[in-house]
Design a protein around this motif. Structure first.
Motif, PDB file in Angstrom:
ATOM      1  N   ALA A   1      30.794  71.438  87.321  1.00  0.00           N
ATOM      2  CA  ALA A   1      30.469  70.010  87.361  1.00  0.00           C
ATOM      3  C   ALA A   1      30.495  69.487  88.788  1.00  0.00           C
ATOM      4  CB  ALA A   1      31.437  69.220  86.481  1.00  0.00           C
ATOM      5  N   GLU A   2      31.452  69.944  89.582  1.00  0.00           N
ATOM      6  CA  GLU A   2      31.501  69.544  90.993  1.00  0.00           C
ATOM      7  C   GLU A   2      30.255  70.033  91.724  1.00  0.00           C
ATOM      8  OE1 GLU A   2      35.220  71.170  92.317  1.00  0.00           O
ATOM      9  OE2 GLU A   2      36.377  69.508  91.462  1.00  0.00           O
ATOM     10  N   GLU A   3      29.852  71.251  91.429  1.00  0.00           N
ATOM     11  CA  GLU A   3      28.653  71.821  92.047  1.00  0.00           C
ATOM     12  C   GLU A   3      27.414  70.993  91.695  1.00  0.00           C
ATOM     13  OE1 GLU A   3      26.148  75.974  91.704  1.00  0.00           O
ATOM     14  OE2 GLU A   3      28.337  76.073  91.519  1.00  0.00           O
TER      15      GLU A   3
ATOM     16  N   GLN B   1      27.467  67.604  93.501  1.00  0.00           N
ATOM     17  CA  GLN B   1      27.078  67.729  94.913  1.00  0.00           C
ATOM     18  C   GLN B   1      25.569  67.959  95.047  1.00  0.00           C
ATOM     19  OE1 GLN B   1      28.899  67.162  97.677  1.00  0.00           O
ATOM     20  NE2 GLN B   1      30.426  66.474  96.216  1.00  0.00           N
ATOM     21  N   GLU B   2      25.036  68.875  94.244  1.00  0.00           N
ATOM     22  CA  GLU B   2      23.593  69.150  94.302  1.00  0.00           C
ATOM     23  C   GLU B   2      22.791  67.897  93.958  1.00  0.00           C
ATOM     24  OE1 GLU B   2      22.590  72.436  91.773  1.00  0.00           O
ATOM     25  OE2 GLU B   2      23.832  73.838  92.913  1.00  0.00           O
ATOM     26  N   THR B   3      23.249  67.157  92.967  1.00  0.00           N
ATOM     27  CA  THR B   3      22.550  65.939  92.557  1.00  0.00           C
ATOM     28  C   THR B   3      22.509  64.937  93.694  1.00  0.00           C
ATOM     29  OG1 THR B   3      23.163  66.261  90.245  1.00  0.00           O
ATOM     30  CG2 THR B   3      22.577  64.007  90.918  1.00  0.00           C
TER      31      THR B   3
ATOM     32  N   TRP C   1      19.702  62.095  98.193  1.00  0.00           N
ATOM     33  CA  TRP C   1      19.496  61.855  99.625  1.00  0.00           C
ATOM     34  C   TRP C   1      18.087  62.267 100.053  1.00  0.00           C
ATOM     35  CZ3 TRP C   1      20.677  59.512 103.948  1.00  0.00           C
ATOM     36  CH2 TRP C   1      20.282  60.052 105.173  1.00  0.00           C
ATOM     37  N   LYS C   2      17.690  63.466  99.653  1.00  0.00           N
ATOM     38  CA  LYS C   2      16.399  64.008 100.084  1.00  0.00           C
ATOM     39  C   LYS C   2      15.213  63.335  99.403  1.00  0.00           C
ATOM     40  CE  LYS C   2      18.025  68.618 101.281  1.00  0.00           C
ATOM     41  NZ  LYS C   2      17.950  70.051 100.947  1.00  0.00           N
ATOM     42  N   GLN C   3      15.390  62.872  98.159  1.00  0.00           N
ATOM     43  CA  GLN C   3      14.252  62.364  97.401  1.00  0.00           C
ATOM     44  C   GLN C   3      14.358  60.878  97.058  1.00  0.00           C
ATOM     45  OE1 GLN C   3      13.303  64.917  94.095  1.00  0.00           O
ATOM     46  NE2 GLN C   3      13.344  66.746  95.366  1.00  0.00           N
ATOM     47  N   ALA C   4      15.153  60.155  97.790  1.00  0.00           N
ATOM     48  CA  ALA C   4      15.336  58.723  97.516  1.00  0.00           C
ATOM     49  C   ALA C   4      14.001  57.987  97.511  1.00  0.00           C
ATOM     50  CB  ALA C   4      16.288  58.102  98.533  1.00  0.00           C
ATOM     51  N   ALA C   5      13.099  58.400  98.365  1.00  0.00           N
ATOM     52  CA  ALA C   5      11.799  57.719  98.462  1.00  0.00           C
ATOM     53  C   ALA C   5      10.920  57.952  97.236  1.00  0.00           C
ATOM     54  CB  ALA C   5      11.061  58.176  99.722  1.00  0.00           C
ATOM     55  N   THR C   6      11.264  58.929  96.405  1.00  0.00           N
ATOM     56  CA  THR C   6      10.438  59.199  95.220  1.00  0.00           C
ATOM     57  C   THR C   6      10.808  58.319  94.033  1.00  0.00           C
ATOM     58  OG1 THR C   6      11.869  60.953  94.337  1.00  0.00           O
ATOM     59  CG2 THR C   6      10.161  61.615  95.935  1.00  0.00           C
ATOM     60  N   PHE C   7      11.919  57.587  94.135  1.00  0.00           N
ATOM     61  CA  PHE C   7      12.324  56.699  93.033  1.00  0.00           C
ATOM     62  C   PHE C   7      11.258  55.627  92.855  1.00  0.00           C
ATOM     63  CE2 PHE C   7      14.622  52.823  91.606  1.00  0.00           C
ATOM     64  CZ  PHE C   7      14.986  53.268  90.352  1.00  0.00           C
TER      65      PHE C   7
ATOM     66  N   TRP D   1      18.068  57.283  86.758  1.00  0.00           N
ATOM     67  CA  TRP D   1      17.337  58.263  87.569  1.00  0.00           C
ATOM     68  C   TRP D   1      18.290  59.349  88.060  1.00  0.00           C
ATOM     69  CZ3 TRP D   1      17.184  58.826  93.176  1.00  0.00           C
ATOM     70  CH2 TRP D   1      16.166  59.653  93.636  1.00  0.00           C
ATOM     71  N   VAL D   2      19.444  58.945  88.570  1.00  0.00           N
ATOM     72  CA  VAL D   2      20.413  59.908  89.095  1.00  0.00           C
ATOM     73  C   VAL D   2      20.953  60.797  87.979  1.00  0.00           C
ATOM     74  CG1 VAL D   2      22.659  60.147  90.240  1.00  0.00           C
ATOM     75  CG2 VAL D   2      21.022  58.444  91.073  1.00  0.00           C
ATOM     76  N   PHE D   3      21.255  60.210  86.812  1.00  0.00           N
ATOM     77  CA  PHE D   3      21.744  61.018  85.695  1.00  0.00           C
ATOM     78  C   PHE D   3      20.672  61.987  85.207  1.00  0.00           C
ATOM     79  CE2 PHE D   3      24.853  57.481  84.896  1.00  0.00           C
ATOM     80  CZ  PHE D   3      25.945  58.198  85.336  1.00  0.00           C
ATOM     81  N   GLY D   4      19.414  61.600  85.293  1.00  0.00           N
ATOM     82  CA  GLY D   4      18.335  62.513  84.928  1.00  0.00           C
ATOM     83  C   GLY D   4      18.314  63.727  85.843  1.00  0.00           C
ATOM     84  N   ILE D   5      18.523  63.495  87.133  1.00  0.00           N
ATOM     85  CA  ILE D   5      18.593  64.606  88.092  1.00  0.00           C
ATOM     86  C   ILE D   5      19.785  65.498  87.754  1.00  0.00           C
ATOM     87  CG2 ILE D   5      19.000  65.215  90.518  1.00  0.00           C
ATOM     88  CD1 ILE D   5      17.547  62.542  91.233  1.00  0.00           C
ATOM     89  N   ALA D   6      20.927  64.878  87.491  1.00  0.00           N
ATOM     90  CA  ALA D   6      22.137  65.647  87.169  1.00  0.00           C
ATOM     91  C   ALA D   6      21.943  66.471  85.906  1.00  0.00           C
ATOM     92  CB  ALA D   6      23.328  64.696  87.007  1.00  0.00           C
TER      93      ALA D   6
END
Length: 185
Positions: free
Chosen positions: A61-63, A66-68, A73-79, A88-93
């Protein structure tokens, strides 16, 4: 039944919280590290708890958390703003957690050795009972309970995030509540 005061306290204050999250995400998309740190502080623990709900393993879960956050950070502009930032963030997670589970099942991922076991902190008896009861639910029901009670997502938001009809979300919640009522009686 569930200790929703924790959820209420930890949520991002509904629409006002989403406005703050959107502003931070917009600044993050422009490379503002300070805004990202603030967004990280608002989201990382929640993402960890969600990932833990799916994976049942603290280190995995920690991994995922962190990856999420790196992806945020890298894809903030795609929101695109069609949902709350938290959705959106939970979907990535969720995608990262399920991907990790698939790799584990296929043997493609070699787990890192545990160097230090976390010191378990004492918890309130009712919270422990509730969490234990939630663990007994089928995965689909447990995920809906977490997203509803601990993250405050609406059935419509959960429906969109999981890609299932809203009626299915309601059905899963109905059966989860019934099971939890029996377990906690």
């Amino acid at each position: 039944m569930l200790n929703v005061s924790i959820a209420a306290r930890e949520r991002s204050q509904g629409d006002d919280g989403d406005k703050v999250d959107r502003a931070l995400l917009t600044r993050t998309a422009r490379g503002d590290e300070g805004a990202f740190r603030l967004l990280y502080d608002r989201m990382a623990e929640r993402v960890f708890r969600y990932a833990f709900t799916l994976l049942h393993d603290r280190h995995l879960a920690e991994e995922v958390a962190q990856e999420t956050m790196v992806i945020v950070w890298k894809q903030a502009a795609t929101f695109q703003g069609r949902s709350r930032v938290s959705t959106w963030v939970f979907g990535i997670a969720r995608f990262r957690a399920l991907d990790l589970l698939r790799k584990e099942k296929r043997g493609e991922r070699i787990p890192e050795p545990v160097l230090v076991e976390p010191d378990p902190a004492p918890a309130v008896h009712d919270r422990i009972r509730t969490m234990e009861a939630i663990k007994t639910l089928p995965e689909e029901q447990r995920e809906v309970v977490f997203l509803t009670f601990y993250e405050g997502l609406s059935y419509a938001e959960i429906s969109g995030m999981l890609g299932i009809p809203e009626g299915t979300v309601k059905s899963r919640m109905y059966y989860a509540r019934r099971s939890l009522s029996e377990a906690l009686a």
